[in-house]
Scaffold this active site. Structure first.
Site, PDB file in Angstrom:
ATOM      1  N   ILE A 135       0.830  -1.321   0.019  1.00  0.00           N
ATOM      2  CA  ILE A 135      -0.147  -0.037   0.045  1.00  0.00           C
ATOM      3  C   ILE A 135       1.017   1.153  -0.176  1.00  0.00           C
ATOM      4  O   ILE A 135       1.434   1.613   0.990  1.00  0.00           O
ATOM      5  CB  ILE A 135      -0.908  -0.098   1.138  1.00  0.00           C
ATOM      6  CG1 ILE A 135      -1.664  -1.309   1.177  1.00  0.00           C
ATOM      7  CG2 ILE A 135      -1.855   1.124   1.277  1.00  0.00           C
ATOM      8  CD1 ILE A 135      -2.512  -1.555  -0.006  1.00  0.00           C
TER       9      ILE A 135
ATOM     10  N   GLU B 253      -1.765  -0.702 -10.036  1.00  0.00           N
ATOM     11  CA  GLU B 253      -2.987  -0.381 -10.916  1.00  0.00           C
ATOM     12  C   GLU B 253      -3.428  -1.568 -11.910  1.00  0.00           C
ATOM     13  O   GLU B 253      -3.921  -1.021 -12.984  1.00  0.00           O
ATOM     14  CB  GLU B 253      -3.212   0.974 -11.483  1.00  0.00           C
ATOM     15  CG  GLU B 253      -3.231   1.979 -10.081  1.00  0.00           C
ATOM     16  CD  GLU B 253      -3.244   3.232 -10.500  1.00  0.00           C
ATOM     17  OE1 GLU B 253      -4.279   3.532 -11.365  1.00  0.00           O
ATOM     18  OE2 GLU B 253      -2.771   4.367  -9.854  1.00  0.00           O
TER      19      GLU B 253
HETATM   20  N1  COS Z   1     -16.751   0.591 -13.520  1.00  0.00           N
HETATM   21  C1  COS Z   1     -17.850   0.120 -12.809  1.00  0.00           C
HETATM   22  N2  COS Z   1     -17.966  -1.304 -12.949  1.00  0.00           N
HETATM   23  C2  COS Z   1     -17.197  -2.099 -13.266  1.00  0.00           C
HETATM   24  C3  COS Z   1     -16.162  -1.478 -13.737  1.00  0.00           C
HETATM   25  C4  COS Z   1     -15.859  -0.367 -13.957  1.00  0.00           C
HETATM   26  N3  COS Z   1     -14.463   0.242 -14.547  1.00  0.00           N
HETATM   27  N4  COS Z   1     -15.349  -2.560 -14.047  1.00  0.00           N
HETATM   28  C5  COS Z   1     -15.973  -3.918 -13.874  1.00  0.00           C
HETATM   29  N5  COS Z   1     -17.355  -3.354 -13.117  1.00  0.00           N
HETATM   30  C6  COS Z   1     -18.310  -4.239 -12.721  1.00  0.00           C
HETATM   31  C7  COS Z   1     -18.740  -4.947 -14.007  1.00  0.00           C
HETATM   32  O1  COS Z   1     -19.971  -4.344 -14.601  1.00  0.00           O
HETATM   33  C8  COS Z   1     -19.391  -6.294 -13.202  1.00  0.00           C
HETATM   34  O2  COS Z   1     -20.683  -5.911 -12.555  1.00  0.00           O
HETATM   35  P1  COS Z   1     -21.883  -6.524 -12.894  1.00  0.00           P
HETATM   36  O3  COS Z   1     -21.695  -8.210 -12.133  1.00  0.00           O
HETATM   37  O4  COS Z   1     -23.044  -6.061 -12.071  1.00  0.00           O
HETATM   38  O5  COS Z   1     -22.041  -6.918 -14.034  1.00  0.00           O
HETATM   39  C9  COS Z   1     -18.643  -6.542 -12.054  1.00  0.00           C
HETATM   40  O6  COS Z   1     -17.648  -5.018 -11.749  1.00  0.00           O
HETATM   41  C10 COS Z   1     -17.444  -7.668 -12.334  1.00  0.00           C
HETATM   42  O7  COS Z   1     -16.663  -6.958 -13.379  1.00  0.00           O
HETATM   43  P2  COS Z   1     -15.987  -8.238 -14.300  1.00  0.00           P
HETATM   44  O8  COS Z   1     -16.822  -9.513 -14.651  1.00  0.00           O
HETATM   45  O9  COS Z   1     -15.363  -7.475 -15.496  1.00  0.00           O
HETATM   46  O10 COS Z   1     -14.762  -8.408 -13.271  1.00  0.00           O
HETATM   47  P3  COS Z   1     -13.783  -9.627 -13.562  1.00  0.00           P
HETATM   48  O11 COS Z   1     -13.666 -10.436 -12.272  1.00  0.00           O
HETATM   49  O12 COS Z   1     -13.919 -10.539 -14.700  1.00  0.00           O
HETATM   50  O13 COS Z   1     -12.450  -9.040 -13.840  1.00  0.00           O
HETATM   51  C11 COS Z   1     -10.383  -7.633 -13.292  1.00  0.00           C
HETATM   52  C12 COS Z   1     -11.911  -8.140 -13.133  1.00  0.00           C
HETATM   53  C13 COS Z   1      -9.620  -8.624 -13.336  1.00  0.00           C
HETATM   54  C14 COS Z   1     -10.564  -6.921 -14.401  1.00  0.00           C
HETATM   55  C15 COS Z   1     -10.114  -6.714 -12.056  1.00  0.00           C
HETATM   56  O14 COS Z   1     -10.191  -7.686 -10.889  1.00  0.00           O
HETATM   57  C16 COS Z   1      -8.891  -5.968 -12.263  1.00  0.00           C
HETATM   58  O15 COS Z   1      -8.818  -4.955 -12.822  1.00  0.00           O
HETATM   59  N6  COS Z   1      -8.003  -6.332 -11.447  1.00  0.00           N
HETATM   60  C17 COS Z   1      -6.522  -5.944 -11.202  1.00  0.00           C
HETATM   61  C18 COS Z   1      -6.959  -5.081 -10.076  1.00  0.00           C
HETATM   62  C19 COS Z   1      -5.879  -4.132  -9.662  1.00  0.00           C
HETATM   63  O16 COS Z   1      -5.458  -2.974 -10.499  1.00  0.00           O
HETATM   64  N7  COS Z   1      -4.992  -4.089  -8.604  1.00  0.00           N
HETATM   65  C20 COS Z   1      -3.893  -3.436  -8.389  1.00  0.00           C
HETATM   66  C21 COS Z   1      -4.250  -2.793  -6.921  1.00  0.00           C
HETATM   67  S1  COS Z   1      -4.428  -0.972  -7.190  1.00  0.00           S
HETATM   68  S2  COS Z   1      -2.407  -0.480  -7.114  1.00  0.00           S
END
Ligand code: COS
Length: 392
Positions: free
Chosen positions: A169, A374
């Site tokens: 973090i 991210e």
């Molecule tokens: N804004 C609003 N809603 C969102 C969204 C966004 N940008 N992205 C996804 N959602 C919603 C989807 O619409 C879905 O909602 P419903 O179930 O109501 O349809 C829900 O969230 C789940 O989305 P999705 O099915 O796309 O999620 P997945 O589990 O398939 O994929 C990933 C998720 C892998 C893309 C996600 O977990 C991710 O980005 N992981 C990386 C995390 C990251 O960046 N970590 C670093 C930490 S911060 S330094």
């Protein structure tokens, strides 16, 4: 002076062009003298970060991290402004860029989803630099797979009680507050997560460890042991945490691409200076075709990265909705390109390029984390593939 012709692109308006000029001049005066400072212990690092946050606040730039209703410079978060500021700061100092963007990433969820009371409590102080912000999403066994997190927030009367551990973090230990994601049990996987704003001095919140990293910035573990927060600290509703996290990343992933662009432009600047002044085989190495090939490759990738970053930022600002695909493409391309550009810059410098303190040696360390945080490049590819398959 790097190429500024991209500011004439139709993605920008006059306010952006003026902002870029102002930040450029300010960074030259204020950040450039701090470029070489690299603290070697946590206390010195924390002190430098606090100083940078103070300077960024004095310059007025932290106002771009919060909306106009709560001390911000623009009505809503303006992604093009965030990108321009990150790009310009990153060209000078990865740490200045870090201190800037954390104020935005650490409060983005509050700006987008917080109640009026939470916005009033956290946003003005973040813009003025009195508060330092952090975003606590990753856990020891859940980084890319956000929905697998195990930190819990259990409802108890008018409160929630948080238990668990967040790790890697940024700003752990110096933050005034954390946006924390935890499982509230309202559903399986992604559907069971909720988001909270938690004060750093909340009883039960501790920072048990900090990690030294190749490009030093405050990074550590945040532990919650029976940490009680009022239910009014929740952002959006129970079970909305995953969407809160993803929507925050939708705004800030383009800005990671912008920081990468800043590193790339600096690497090109350094490469041009070096290749004009370095004589080998009786002439400046800039006159040799193999060096020219590297310069051409850098210039093409920089323009491509800039087009993708500012396309994504403009799309978000213009249409307000999700830009998950555009932001993933921008982050993926700009960070991967920056890694290669910086590596080539080190190559052009030869042995000088690996001496500690050389600007390209510093860039080499600074650029690496951007392909991970991210959302890794691999996750960005999954997002792009998923969205492309869904759309065709
Ligand atoms: N804004 C609003 N809603 C969102 C969204 C966004 N940008 N992205 C996804 N959602 C919603 C989807 O619409 C879905 O909602 P419903 O179930 O109501 O349809 C829900 O969230 C789940 O989305 P999705 O099915 O796309 O999620 P997945 O589990 O398939 O994929 C990933 C998720 C892998 C893309 C996600 O977990 C991710 O980005 N992981 C990386 C995390 C990251 O960046 N970590 C670093 C930490 S911060 S330094």
């Amino acid at each position: 002076m790097p190429d500024r012709s991209f500011l004439d692109w139709p993605f920008f308006d006059d306010a952006h062009r003026a902002l870029a000029e102002e930040v450029e001049a300010w960074a030259g005066d204020v950040v450039a003298p701090l470029e070489d400072e690299e603290p070697h212990d946590d206390a010195a690092l924390d002190a430098l970060c606090r100083r940078l946050v103070g300077l960024l606040a004095e310059g007025g730039w932290l106002r771009y991290c919060v909306p106009g209703s709560h001390g911000g410079a623009t009505e809503a978060l303006d992604v093009r402004s965030l990108c321009l500021i990150r790009e310009i700061l990153a060209r000078r100092s990865g740490l200045a860029d870090f201190c800037f963007v954390m104020q935005g990433l650490g409060t983005g969820a509050i700006s987008l989803f917080g109640s009026e009371a939470l916005k009033s409590r956290y946003l003005p102080g973040t813009a003025s630099g009195e508060r330092i912000a952090a975003f606590a999403l990753s856990e020891p066994s859940s980084g890319s797979d956000v929905a697998a997190m195990t930190t819990t927030a259990t409802a108890d009367g008018a409160d929630y009680v948080l238990d668990g551990e967040k790790t890697l973090i940024s700003n752990a230990g110096i933050a005034s507050q954390y946006v924390v994601f935890a499982r509230t049990g309202d559903g399986e996987g992604a559907k069971g997560l909720s988001a909270f704003a938690v004060d750093a001095d909340a009883p039960g919140l501790s920072v048990p460890e900090r990690f030294p990293v190749i490009a030093p910035h405050p990074l550590g573990t945040v532990r919650f042991s029976n940490c009680r927060v009022p239910a009014t600290q929740m952002l959006a509703g129970p079970g909305d945490g995953f969407k809160v996290a993803m929507a925050s990343l939708d705004v800030f992933r383009s800005t990671v691409g912008a920081a990468a662009l800043g590193f790339s432009r600096r690497a090109l600047d350094e490469t041009l200076a070096r290749s004009r002044s370095r004589i080998a085989f009786g002439k400046p190495i800039a006159e040799t075709q193999l060096i020219q090939e590297k310069i051409a490759d850098m210039a093409v990738r920089i323009d491509a990265a800039a087009l993708l970053v500012y396309r994504s930022a403009w799309t978000k600002d213009r249409f307000k909705g999700r830009v998950t695909r555009e932001a993933a493409i921008a982050k993926l391309y700009a960070t991967e390109a920056a890694q290669e550009i910086v590596d080539q810059a080190v190559q052009v410098f030869g042995g000088q390029g690996v001496i500690v303190g050389n600007p390209v040696e510093r860039l080499y360390r600074e650029v690496r984390a951007l392909r991970i945080y991210e959302g890794t490049s691999e996750i960005q590819k999954l997002i792009v593939a998923g969205q492309t398959l869904a759309g065709n």
